[in-house]
Design a protein around this motif. Structure first.
Motif, PDB file in Angstrom:
ATOM      1  N   PRO A  19       0.798  -1.100  -0.066  1.00  0.00           N
ATOM      2  CA  PRO A  19      -0.094   0.131   0.012  1.00  0.00           C
ATOM      3  C   PRO A  19       0.938   1.142  -0.186  1.00  0.00           C
ATOM      4  O   PRO A  19       2.116   1.237   0.416  1.00  0.00           O
ATOM      5  N   TYR A  20       0.237   2.332  -0.373  1.00  0.00           N
ATOM      6  CA  TYR A  20       0.587   3.542  -0.100  1.00  0.00           C
ATOM      7  C   TYR A  20       1.046   4.089   1.315  1.00  0.00           C
ATOM      8  O   TYR A  20       0.138   3.634   1.961  1.00  0.00           O
ATOM      9  N   HIS A  21       2.025   4.444   1.679  1.00  0.00           N
ATOM     10  CA  HIS A  21       2.424   4.748   3.076  1.00  0.00           C
ATOM     11  C   HIS A  21       3.197   6.100   3.072  1.00  0.00           C
ATOM     12  O   HIS A  21       3.653   6.865   2.101  1.00  0.00           O
ATOM     13  N   ASP A  22       3.625   6.421   4.355  1.00  0.00           N
ATOM     14  CA  ASP A  22       4.203   7.837   4.878  1.00  0.00           C
ATOM     15  C   ASP A  22       5.521   7.797   4.181  1.00  0.00           C
ATOM     16  O   ASP A  22       5.762   9.202   3.636  1.00  0.00           O
ATOM     17  N   GLY A  23       6.139   6.845   3.804  1.00  0.00           N
ATOM     18  CA  GLY A  23       7.560   6.862   3.309  1.00  0.00           C
ATOM     19  C   GLY A  23       7.490   7.215   1.762  1.00  0.00           C
ATOM     20  O   GLY A  23       8.076   8.370   1.307  1.00  0.00           O
ATOM     21  N   HIS A  24       6.448   6.914   0.935  1.00  0.00           N
ATOM     22  CA  HIS A  24       5.954   7.454  -0.371  1.00  0.00           C
ATOM     23  C   HIS A  24       5.657   8.854  -0.436  1.00  0.00           C
ATOM     24  O   HIS A  24       6.171   9.868  -1.124  1.00  0.00           O
ATOM     25  N   ASP A  25       4.891   9.365   0.685  1.00  0.00           N
ATOM     26  CA  ASP A  25       4.546  10.600   0.678  1.00  0.00           C
ATOM     27  C   ASP A  25       5.615  11.429   0.983  1.00  0.00           C
ATOM     28  O   ASP A  25       5.731  12.569   0.247  1.00  0.00           O
ATOM     29  N   TYR A  26       6.335  11.207   1.680  1.00  0.00           N
ATOM     30  CA  TYR A  26       7.603  12.197   1.969  1.00  0.00           C
ATOM     31  C   TYR A  26       8.545  12.240   0.714  1.00  0.00           C
ATOM     32  O   TYR A  26       8.986  13.200   0.753  1.00  0.00           O
ATOM     33  N   SER A  27       8.711  10.813   0.326  1.00  0.00           N
ATOM     34  CA  SER A  27       9.771  11.073  -0.932  1.00  0.00           C
ATOM     35  C   SER A  27       9.301  12.074  -1.953  1.00  0.00           C
ATOM     36  O   SER A  27      10.085  12.829  -2.676  1.00  0.00           O
ATOM     37  N   GLY A 127      13.896   5.182  -5.180  1.00  0.00           N
ATOM     38  CA  GLY A 127      14.414   4.941  -4.171  1.00  0.00           C
ATOM     39  C   GLY A 127      15.933   4.291  -4.505  1.00  0.00           C
ATOM     40  O   GLY A 127      16.283   3.767  -5.465  1.00  0.00           O
ATOM     41  N   GLU A 128      16.769   4.232  -3.216  1.00  0.00           N
ATOM     42  CA  GLU A 128      18.146   3.760  -3.462  1.00  0.00           C
ATOM     43  C   GLU A 128      18.026   2.305  -4.024  1.00  0.00           C
ATOM     44  O   GLU A 128      19.097   2.203  -4.937  1.00  0.00           O
ATOM     45  N   ASP A 129      17.088   1.487  -3.850  1.00  0.00           N
ATOM     46  CA  ASP A 129      17.096   0.318  -4.180  1.00  0.00           C
ATOM     47  C   ASP A 129      16.966   0.206  -5.910  1.00  0.00           C
ATOM     48  O   ASP A 129      17.049  -0.697  -6.447  1.00  0.00           O
ATOM     49  N   ASN A 130      16.536   1.301  -6.356  1.00  0.00           N
ATOM     50  CA  ASN A 130      16.032   1.385  -7.793  1.00  0.00           C
ATOM     51  C   ASN A 130      17.199   2.184  -8.452  1.00  0.00           C
ATOM     52  O   ASN A 130      16.875   2.693  -9.292  1.00  0.00           O
ATOM     53  N   ALA A 131      18.175   2.537  -7.809  1.00  0.00           N
ATOM     54  CA  ALA A 131      19.031   3.855  -8.299  1.00  0.00           C
ATOM     55  C   ALA A 131      19.881   3.353  -9.646  1.00  0.00           C
ATOM     56  O   ALA A 131      20.196   4.459 -10.320  1.00  0.00           O
ATOM     57  N   THR A 141      17.195  15.771 -18.140  1.00  0.00           N
ATOM     58  CA  THR A 141      16.472  14.766 -17.301  1.00  0.00           C
ATOM     59  C   THR A 141      17.364  14.383 -16.057  1.00  0.00           C
ATOM     60  O   THR A 141      18.791  13.955 -16.476  1.00  0.00           O
ATOM     61  N   PHE A 142      16.861  14.356 -14.806  1.00  0.00           N
ATOM     62  CA  PHE A 142      17.737  14.131 -13.876  1.00  0.00           C
ATOM     63  C   PHE A 142      17.111  13.531 -12.820  1.00  0.00           C
ATOM     64  O   PHE A 142      16.020  13.561 -12.333  1.00  0.00           O
ATOM     65  N   PRO A 143      17.686  12.478 -12.050  1.00  0.00           N
ATOM     66  CA  PRO A 143      17.306  11.657 -10.972  1.00  0.00           C
ATOM     67  C   PRO A 143      17.270  12.309  -9.664  1.00  0.00           C
ATOM     68  O   PRO A 143      18.170  13.186  -9.304  1.00  0.00           O
ATOM     69  N   ILE A 144      16.440  11.833  -8.850  1.00  0.00           N
ATOM     70  CA  ILE A 144      16.423  12.218  -7.270  1.00  0.00           C
ATOM     71  C   ILE A 144      16.262  10.690  -6.858  1.00  0.00           C
ATOM     72  O   ILE A 144      15.313  10.010  -6.958  1.00  0.00           O
ATOM     73  N   ILE A 145      17.343  10.483  -6.049  1.00  0.00           N
ATOM     74  CA  ILE A 145      17.473   9.172  -5.297  1.00  0.00           C
ATOM     75  C   ILE A 145      17.371   9.471  -3.992  1.00  0.00           C
ATOM     76  O   ILE A 145      17.798  10.274  -3.426  1.00  0.00           O
ATOM     77  N   VAL A 146      16.334   8.755  -3.380  1.00  0.00           N
ATOM     78  CA  VAL A 146      15.847   8.701  -2.102  1.00  0.00           C
ATOM     79  C   VAL A 146      16.304   7.603  -1.192  1.00  0.00           C
ATOM     80  O   VAL A 146      16.189   6.483  -1.626  1.00  0.00           O
ATOM     81  N   GLU A 147      16.929   8.004  -0.339  1.00  0.00           N
ATOM     82  CA  GLU A 147      17.603   6.887   0.749  1.00  0.00           C
ATOM     83  C   GLU A 147      16.476   6.188   1.149  1.00  0.00           C
ATOM     84  O   GLU A 147      15.364   6.767   1.677  1.00  0.00           O
ATOM     85  N   ARG A 148      16.492   4.866   1.381  1.00  0.00           N
ATOM     86  CA  ARG A 148      15.402   3.996   1.909  1.00  0.00           C
ATOM     87  C   ARG A 148      15.689   3.441   3.200  1.00  0.00           C
ATOM     88  O   ARG A 148      15.155   3.536   4.182  1.00  0.00           O
ATOM     89  N   ASN A 149      16.397   2.404   3.228  1.00  0.00           N
ATOM     90  CA  ASN A 149      16.807   1.360   4.175  1.00  0.00           C
ATOM     91  C   ASN A 149      18.277   1.278   4.338  1.00  0.00           C
ATOM     92  O   ASN A 149      18.751   0.613   5.115  1.00  0.00           O
ATOM     93  N   GLY A 150      19.101   2.181   3.520  1.00  0.00           N
ATOM     94  CA  GLY A 150      20.527   2.210   4.073  1.00  0.00           C
ATOM     95  C   GLY A 150      21.282   1.109   3.654  1.00  0.00           C
ATOM     96  O   GLY A 150      22.522   0.685   3.966  1.00  0.00           O
ATOM     97  N   PHE A 168      18.569  12.392   1.713  1.00  0.00           N
ATOM     98  CA  PHE A 168      19.124  11.548   2.590  1.00  0.00           C
ATOM     99  C   PHE A 168      18.459  11.875   3.891  1.00  0.00           C
ATOM    100  O   PHE A 168      17.821  12.739   4.295  1.00  0.00           O
ATOM    101  N   ASP A 169      18.506  10.937   4.951  1.00  0.00           N
ATOM    102  CA  ASP A 169      18.007  11.310   6.439  1.00  0.00           C
ATOM    103  C   ASP A 169      16.637  11.259   6.433  1.00  0.00           C
ATOM    104  O   ASP A 169      15.964  11.959   7.273  1.00  0.00           O
ATOM    105  N   SER A 170      15.409  10.453   5.577  1.00  0.00           N
ATOM    106  CA  SER A 170      14.284  10.697   5.771  1.00  0.00           C
ATOM    107  C   SER A 170      13.849   9.898   6.992  1.00  0.00           C
ATOM    108  O   SER A 170      14.429   8.959   7.294  1.00  0.00           O
ATOM    109  N   PRO A 171      12.856  10.779   7.542  1.00  0.00           N
ATOM    110  CA  PRO A 171      12.398   9.943   8.806  1.00  0.00           C
ATOM    111  C   PRO A 171      11.742   8.382   8.524  1.00  0.00           C
ATOM    112  O   PRO A 171      11.283   7.651   9.594  1.00  0.00           O
ATOM    113  N   TYR A 172      11.270   8.386   7.220  1.00  0.00           N
ATOM    114  CA  TYR A 172      10.784   7.136   6.929  1.00  0.00           C
ATOM    115  C   TYR A 172      11.485   6.145   6.149  1.00  0.00           C
ATOM    116  O   TYR A 172      11.055   5.380   5.537  1.00  0.00           O
ATOM    117  N   LYS A 173      12.949   6.267   6.220  1.00  0.00           N
ATOM    118  CA  LYS A 173      13.688   5.545   5.369  1.00  0.00           C
ATOM    119  C   LYS A 173      13.494   4.137   5.579  1.00  0.00           C
ATOM    120  O   LYS A 173      13.906   3.202   4.644  1.00  0.00           O
TER     121      LYS A 173
END
Length: 183
Positions: A19-27, A127-131, A141-150, A168-173
């Protein structure tokens, strides 16, 4: 001084959101905030995964229903639109095709801008796992990479994707749809 109208942006993202969750929202919010520092954000396009793929993560009916709820939420909160066409394509996300559709959208928008010399850059959120998808070297065209689980170090991301922007440093990583589904 650069006027915001001189540099416009369209953001895009893709995934199951099952499901859609706060991590998606934050990203998404953090990406819009980041790009808004240098660009006027025209909108964001979401490319949801094909229902068949979503059903492997969550029951088919629940997956489709979840994406419809997401569409309403995105439209009301982020000036986002969902591109259902890509969702109809079976199999994994066709990333070059997704970027092509986003660029076509940006080109159409540019025709209607009063300032025709505006440049429209495309930013795609991963997300970093899809970097690996971030290794695109197209003009504007530019990527934005969001830290997820380190699992991928910051140093590795910075070294291998020097042209990317980072959140980096997402509260939902540590959030993931799998974790949310099992709670």
């Amino acid at each position: 001084k650069t006027r915001l109208q001189d540099r416009c942006a369209v953001l895009c993202t893709f995934g199951c959101y099952a499901p859609y969750h706060d991590g998606h929202d934050y990203s998404i919010k953090a990406s819009i905030d980041l790009v808004s520092q240098t660009h006027f954000v025209l909108g964001t396009i979401v490319y949801p995964a094909h229902d068949e793929y979503v059903s492997t993560k969550q029951g088919m009916t629940e997956g489709i229903l979840n994406q419809r709820k997401c569409h309403d939420y995105w439209k009301n909160n982020f000036n986002m639109m969902m591109d259902d066409f890509v969702m109809l394509q079976k199999g994994d996300v066709n990333f070059p095709y997704m970027l092509h559709r986003t660029q076509r959208y940006a080109d159409l928008v540019q025709r209607y801008l009063t300032h025709n010399k505006s440049v429209i850059d495309v930013f795609f959120i991963v997300g970093e796992d899809n970097a690996g998808f971030a290794d695109v070297h197209n003009a504007n065209t530019f990527p934005i990479i969001v830290e997820r689980n380190g699992k991928v170090s910051k140093e590795h991301l910075l070294q291998h994707y020097p042209h990317a922007k980072f959140i980096f440093d997402s509260p939902y990583k540590d959030y993931s749809s799998t974790m949310v589904r099992t709670q």
